[in-house]
Design an enzyme around this catalytic site. Sequence first.
Site, PDB file in Angstrom:
ATOM      1  CG  ASN A 144     -57.740   2.078 -13.573  1.00 27.51           C
ATOM      2  OD1 ASN A 144     -58.865   1.731 -13.917  1.00 27.51           O
ATOM      3  ND2 ASN A 144     -56.987   1.363 -12.766  1.00 27.51           N
ATOM      4  CD  GLU A 145     -58.045   0.474  -8.727  1.00 37.77           C
ATOM      5  OE1 GLU A 145     -56.828   0.222  -8.719  1.00 37.77           O
ATOM      6  OE2 GLU A 145     -58.891  -0.330  -8.314  1.00 37.77           O
ATOM      7  CB  CYS A 154     -44.703  12.852  -7.630  1.00 38.98           C
ATOM      8  SG  CYS A 154     -43.221  13.424  -8.422  1.00 38.98           S
ATOM      9  CB  CYS A 156     -40.634  15.775  -8.929  1.00 35.65           C
ATOM     10  SG  CYS A 156     -42.061  16.617  -9.638  1.00 35.65           S
ATOM     11  CD  GLU A 307     -61.098  -2.395 -11.884  1.00 40.90           C
ATOM     12  OE1 GLU A 307     -60.429  -3.134 -11.139  1.00 40.90           O
ATOM     13  OE2 GLU A 307     -60.620  -1.437 -12.507  1.00 40.90           O
TER      14      GLU A 307
HETATM   15  C1  GLA Z   1     -57.413  -2.630 -10.001  1.00 45.30           C
HETATM   16  C2  GLA Z   1     -57.320  -1.907 -11.318  1.00 45.30           C
HETATM   17  C3  GLA Z   1     -57.381  -2.796 -12.509  1.00 45.30           C
HETATM   18  C4  GLA Z   1     -56.634  -4.053 -12.250  1.00 45.30           C
HETATM   19  C5  GLA Z   1     -57.181  -4.745 -11.033  1.00 45.30           C
HETATM   20  C6  GLA Z   1     -56.520  -6.085 -10.755  1.00 45.30           C
HETATM   21  O1  GLA Z   1     -58.618  -2.650  -9.404  1.00 45.30           O
HETATM   22  O2  GLA Z   1     -58.238  -0.861 -11.476  1.00 45.30           O
HETATM   23  O3  GLA Z   1     -56.815  -2.120 -13.588  1.00 45.30           O
HETATM   24  O4  GLA Z   1     -55.299  -3.732 -12.064  1.00 45.30           O
HETATM   25  O5  GLA Z   1     -56.962  -3.927  -9.944  1.00 45.30           O
HETATM   26  O6  GLA Z   1     -55.200  -5.947 -10.317  1.00 45.30           O
HETATM   27 ZN    ZN Z   2     -44.030  15.400  -9.226  1.00 49.15          ZN
END
Ligand code: GLA
Ligand code: ZN
Length: 663
Positions: A144-145, A154, A156, A307
């Site tokens: 996700n994103e 990171c 590490c 979104e």
């Molecule tokens: C982002 C994320 C979602 C959610 C929204 C609202 O766009 O992709 O999972 O966290 O923000 O905070």
């Molecule tokens: Zn790392």
Amino acid sequence: MKSYQFGVDYYPEHWPKERWVTDAKMMRDMGIQIVRMAEFSWQKFEPREGEFHFEDLDEAIGILAKEGIDVILGTPTAAPPKWIIDLNPEIQPTDWHGHQRFFGSRHHDCQSNPAYRAHIRRFVTAFADHYAKNPAVVGWQVDNELGNSHGDLCYCDHCRDRFQGWLKDKYGAIDELNRAWGTAFWSQGYDDFSSIPAPKITAAWGVNPSHELDWKRFTSDLVCEFHQEQADILRAAAPEKWITHNLMGFSSKPSYYDLGEQLDFASHDQYPGGHFHARHDEYRADFHAAELDFIRAIKQKPFWVMEQQSGITGWDVLGRAPKPGQIPLWAMQSVAHGADTIVFFRWRSCAMGTEQYWHGILPHNGIPGRYHAEISAMMKQYTPLLKEIAGGVPNAEVAILRSYDQERAIGIQPHHPNHRYIQHLMTYYKALHRANIPVDFVGEMHDWSKYKVLIAPLQFLMTEEHLDKLRTYVERGGRLVVTWRSGIKDESNLCHTDGPVPVRFNALTGVTVDEYDCLRDCQGTVRWDGMDYKCSQWCDVLSASTAEPVAEYAHEFYAGTPAITRNQYGRGLTWYVGTTMGDGLADKFIAEICREAAIAPLMATPHGVEAVHRVKDDRTYLFLLNHNESVQTVDVSAEFTPWDGEPWTGEIGPLGVRVFVKG
Ligand code: GLA
Ligand code: ZN
């Protein structure tokens, strides 16, 4: 590929099962066709290593499918469960101080960690195999994103080792790296790739800019490779399902051009009223428009919004409440700039966790209110339009070059404390937007030949290959705009020394930069046709050789010298802009380059009324979007007729949308 117009992000695991049927029916009644789920639910699916429980998700998918709603599944790797962290605490990322970041929110993972990768392979293989044959699951989102919440990526020892391997592949021999990084400075020479550190905080704060630039390129590649590993598993299991990713506009951790190569289409998260915006009292429709235009550039075709804001937003603090009409207006702005599908985030405001105040279509109590009413009405009205225009894009004659590499390099050394790469691009974009001139963004790798004008600000790093491409574009009749800090460095962030600035670029621009001034705590003035305009941040002091001065500075010891020039070259020409233009100057400049290139604005509109178009086959769809809270009068050419058949009175209501067609 089946087409969809509207969808919603849904988290059934946050609600009692008894509610799921009601939710699905309510979604169907609204016209929702697709739902994204599962991207944060690993712990539910695999509560103990190798023990998979997809029963609940199967049930939720079945309930939705019964209402004719299809599903996109996110792989839940943005939130590894606690048992994985307990088994392998080293998965938690390390910041540039060398401190670990811990479990308790999300993205608490190092993307190169081998133990984490093994957990991911096990889970994603089982997930992909389980859903490969489910016809209701039509596509995937990996993680996700990507790049978000990774405070900084990171530092590490695993990431360091991967960085060393990346450098070895790039430079081959350590002497070559020492040369490319200029390690003679401050005694930084390395004997071996294995002694090169991740660029953690140093006694003097940052590291060698060449070291840092390669680190930024490496982390971008690492994120893309992280995505690739999952995408390969998903594609092997279910070759007919598509893969997309919810990108974040201009965000710059991974290069979206590179990540985009792995996607069937791009998606984007659009929160015009997000609580995270620095100011809530300023006009930002142009910035949101630019992000959408940029997302369209990634695959050079329409995209999805995965979104789209559906209510007031917030985590610990909140943004402003979307005003009546504003949520539909924002969604239609996404459509106008090239979204074929709008998925709203989220179905119902969550009663638990960090995002309790990130409101969905439904409030906490699940009873439809204003957001639901507005979104339902908009979906009903515009579903047929979205079907009609699917695949259509704006017809832009102007392109802006957005380069990740230039952004990284100038970001490491911004020159002026307030200088930001994207904001600089926005000085041009905003002026084009104010004039309703359609714009495409492009990368270095794209074909620029169809554009009459290519605006390429801050060509800071200049390689022979890139210079050749710019030169060929102009030779063949293109009009190129370049700016201050062009032709300064080589690919590894060392200054060019073999000629005057813009180095190797003088013939194309017809200027040399004799010296420069950084406008610290002051502004400057540019005089053009007897009028004075504001400029800021930087002034190149230019000598024109073959270029013709167009505007001059009217401040400082360099008053009367050229600030903006124009140079005929081959069949085209190059404009050089030596400073950061204020709005008035940018408007004048855009008017001038468009006049010269015979580019006509779509139409004139009052401030805050966007006119945007999408062309599908031989029809042009004109979107009028009124971001003002007052009625505005707009003169729409008679060749356009209202798409909805409702008479056009010449007035568009507060936060209103109207669509017209021609052809
Ligand atoms: C982002 C994320 C979602 C959610 C929204 C609202 O766009 O992709 O999972 O966290 O923000 O905070
Ligand atoms: Zn790392």
